[in-house]
Scaffold this active site. Structure first.
Site, PDB file in Angstrom:
ATOM      1  N   ASP A   1       0.827  -1.219   0.000  1.00 35.32           N
ATOM      2  CA  ASP A   1       0.000   0.000   0.000  1.00 35.32           C
ATOM      3  C   ASP A   1       0.853   1.258   0.000  1.00 35.32           C
ATOM      4  OD1 ASP A   1      -2.316  -1.457   0.146  1.00 35.32           O
ATOM      5  OD2 ASP A   1      -2.595  -1.184   2.305  1.00 35.32           O
TER       6      ASP A   1
ATOM      7  N   ARG B   1      -0.845   4.264  17.570  1.00 32.03           N
ATOM      8  CA  ARG B   1      -1.221   5.274  16.569  1.00 32.03           C
ATOM      9  C   ARG B   1      -0.951   6.715  17.015  1.00 32.03           C
ATOM     10  NH1 ARG B   1      -0.320   1.759  12.863  1.00 32.03           N
ATOM     11  NH2 ARG B   1      -2.091   0.515  12.179  1.00 32.03           N
TER      12      ARG B   1
ATOM     13  N   ASP C   1      -8.086   3.154  12.481  1.00 32.85           N
ATOM     14  CA  ASP C   1      -6.789   3.824  12.417  1.00 32.85           C
ATOM     15  C   ASP C   1      -6.862   5.200  11.753  1.00 32.85           C
ATOM     16  OD1 ASP C   1      -5.456   1.893  13.827  1.00 32.85           O
ATOM     17  OD2 ASP C   1      -5.029   0.679  12.054  1.00 32.85           O
TER      18      ASP C   1
ATOM     19  N   SER D   1      -4.413  -9.065   6.986  1.00 31.50           N
ATOM     20  CA  SER D   1      -3.931  -7.704   7.238  1.00 31.50           C
ATOM     21  C   SER D   1      -3.412  -7.681   8.675  1.00 31.50           C
ATOM     22  CB  SER D   1      -5.097  -6.726   7.067  1.00 31.50           C
ATOM     23  OG  SER D   1      -4.796  -5.525   7.725  1.00 31.50           O
TER      24      SER D   1
HETATM   25  N1  ARG Z   1      -9.173  -3.568  15.346  1.00 38.22           N
HETATM   26  C1  ARG Z   1      -7.923  -3.197  15.913  1.00 38.22           C
HETATM   27  C2  ARG Z   1      -7.907  -1.747  16.302  1.00 38.22           C
HETATM   28  O1  ARG Z   1      -8.679  -1.021  15.793  1.00 38.22           O
HETATM   29  C3  ARG Z   1      -6.769  -3.581  15.038  1.00 38.22           C
HETATM   30  C4  ARG Z   1      -6.574  -2.834  13.779  1.00 38.22           C
HETATM   31  C5  ARG Z   1      -5.454  -3.458  13.052  1.00 38.22           C
HETATM   32  N2  ARG Z   1      -5.059  -2.778  11.876  1.00 38.22           N
HETATM   33  C6  ARG Z   1      -4.615  -3.436  10.805  1.00 38.22           C
HETATM   34  N3  ARG Z   1      -4.189  -2.721   9.835  1.00 38.22           N
HETATM   35  N4  ARG Z   1      -4.638  -4.731  10.689  1.00 38.22           N
HETATM   36  O2  ARG Z   1      -7.138  -1.322  17.111  1.00 38.22           O
END
Ligand code: ARG
Length: 406
Positions: A14, A95, A124, A173
């Site tokens: 990406d 994050r 995210d 992912s």
């Molecule tokens: N659902 C989790 C969160 O919002 C994990 C997100 C994971 N991101 C990813 N790109 N796989 O914190």
């Protein structure tokens, strides 16, 4: 003058496509920032070389694992942070740190735009964008995966025609850092099926875990781990060691159906061996050290904390008050916790704490107890007043004859 963008770059497909796309389609001069938050494949130099080959002018890399542990994960520990009771918030905690680093580097390089690789369906994007805007509202933020609406096949096609090497991507992912590994997508999306065994990377599938348990000893001071098995270590290093030890005992796999900020439910799989072990030990120690009122207050606070971290509100001023409160509640949470790690479960094997409120001479049913039982009846009588009196008042109303209107 050319517009300057700073891209949060992981080296994956990406964000590699983005380097070219930002130059070609939007006319940006692109710099990249790659942060080591404890993810597994983190050869920062190789990632930076790749960015440069794709045309990035500046390629900044930084190991932020200690900052992540000390300034972000530590609050998760103090606050027993588990979103919806299960998820230690590993991705969520990293994050805001990434956003802060990006804002600092954007200032340094004079970039007016920050670019991140989140999709339009997850949490995210919310975390990055609320955080960046809270830190510097003048910065523009773009998320090409969301905005281009390009699917993976189109990305692969773009990569092929633009000389971008396609990294071997697993089928899921994945997002990793010290505090855990988040796995989404592919067959995990089907809630009618269990999470496949091939999603387990940090945690040995519990049935296959070792036959002999490990006993670990964690020393806590003011609510935070300071030593593992008698050896003083940084929080970062304790987490790294426990990920290996607890993971090999099948500890830390978490399967949940989670409520995302954007209102979508998702089936998630996490591997957080160190987090689950440390949080279990911390909570057990707290139960000996804090009184009931403190524990009740704390559970409310902890729940708010988890909600805010999950929802990307790390930089909301309310978090300063929560930090202060969590630090204060943890001031006396110190001592040693022994834990048995065995085939997926963490079992307390005894604690020692000078601050424990627990007093065996009061709680014991055995010899040598000092509690004056003669004092109990009067206390129970007064304590029961409210319940007895309220019931009495209600039952006399019930006994009155019903009024019938013919
Ligand atoms: N659902 C989790 C969160 O919002 C994990 C997100 C994971 N991101 C990813 N790109 N796989 O914190």
């Amino acid at each position: 003058m050319e517009k300057k963008a700073l891209l949060l770059y992981s080296g994956g497909l990406d964000t590699s496509v983005m380097i070219r796309w930002l130059q070609e389609k939007l006319g940006y001069e692109v710099s990249t920032l790659t942060l080591d938050v404890g993810q597994e494949k983190n050869n920062l130099k190789q990632i930076a070389d790749k960015a440069r080959r794709l045309g990035a002018v500046e390629t900044i890399t930084k190991d932020v694992t200690s900052t992540f542990a000390e300034d972000y994960v530590s609050l998760g520990i103090l606050g027993d942070a588990l979103y919806e009771g299960s998820y230690p918030l590993s991705t969520s905690l990293a994050r805001p740190l990434m956003a802060k680093e990006a804002v600092d580097v954007a200032h340094l390089l004079d970039c007016d735009t920050i670019v991140h690789g989140s999709t339009g369906k997850g949490n995210d994007q919310v975390r990055f964008e609320v955080s960046i805007r809270a830190l510097d509202e003048s910065l523009k933020v773009i998320a090409p995966v969301r905005d281009m609406n390009m699917n993976r096949d189109e990305e692969i096609e773009y990569a092929k025609t633009h000389g971008i090497e396609i990294p071997f991507g697993g089928k899921y992912s994945v997002d990793e850092n010290l505090w855990g590994r988040s796995v989404e997508g592919s067959t995990i999306e089907h809630i009618s099926e269990p999470v496949p065994q091939d999603a387990y990377q940090w945690v040995t599938y519990p049935e296959n875990a070792k036959e002999t348990p490990d006993i670990v000893r964690i020393d806590f001071e003011q609510g935070l781990p300071v030593a593992l098995n008698g050896v003083s270590l940084s929080l970062r290093d304790i987490i790294i060691s426990l990920n290996t030890i607890a993971g090999s005992n099948g500890i830390g796999s978490i399967e949940v159906i989670e409520n995302r900020v954007v209102g979508i439910k998702s089936h998630e799989f996490y591997e957080c061996p160190a987090a689950i072990t440390i949080l279990k030990g911390h909570k057990y120690l707290e139960s000996a050290v804090l009184n009931k009122k403190e524990l009740n207050l704390k559970s409310y606070m902890d729940n708010q904390l988890s909600e805010y971290i999950y929802s990307g509100l790390w930089f909301d001023p309310v978090m300063d008050h929560i930090w202060a409160m969590e630090k204060s509640l943890n001031e006396h949470v110190g001592g040693t916790v022994n834990l048995k790690l065995y085939k997926g479960s963490v079992t307390p094997m005894g604690i020692e704490s000078k601050s424990a409120v627990y007093d065996i001479s009061l709680s014991s049913y055995g010899k040598g107890q000092t509690f004056d039982q003669a004092k109990s009846p009067g206390y129970i009588y007064v304590f029961g007043n409210e319940t007895v009196l309220t019931r009495k008042a209600r039952s006399s109303i019930k006994e009155q004859p019903e009024i019938r209107i013919e």
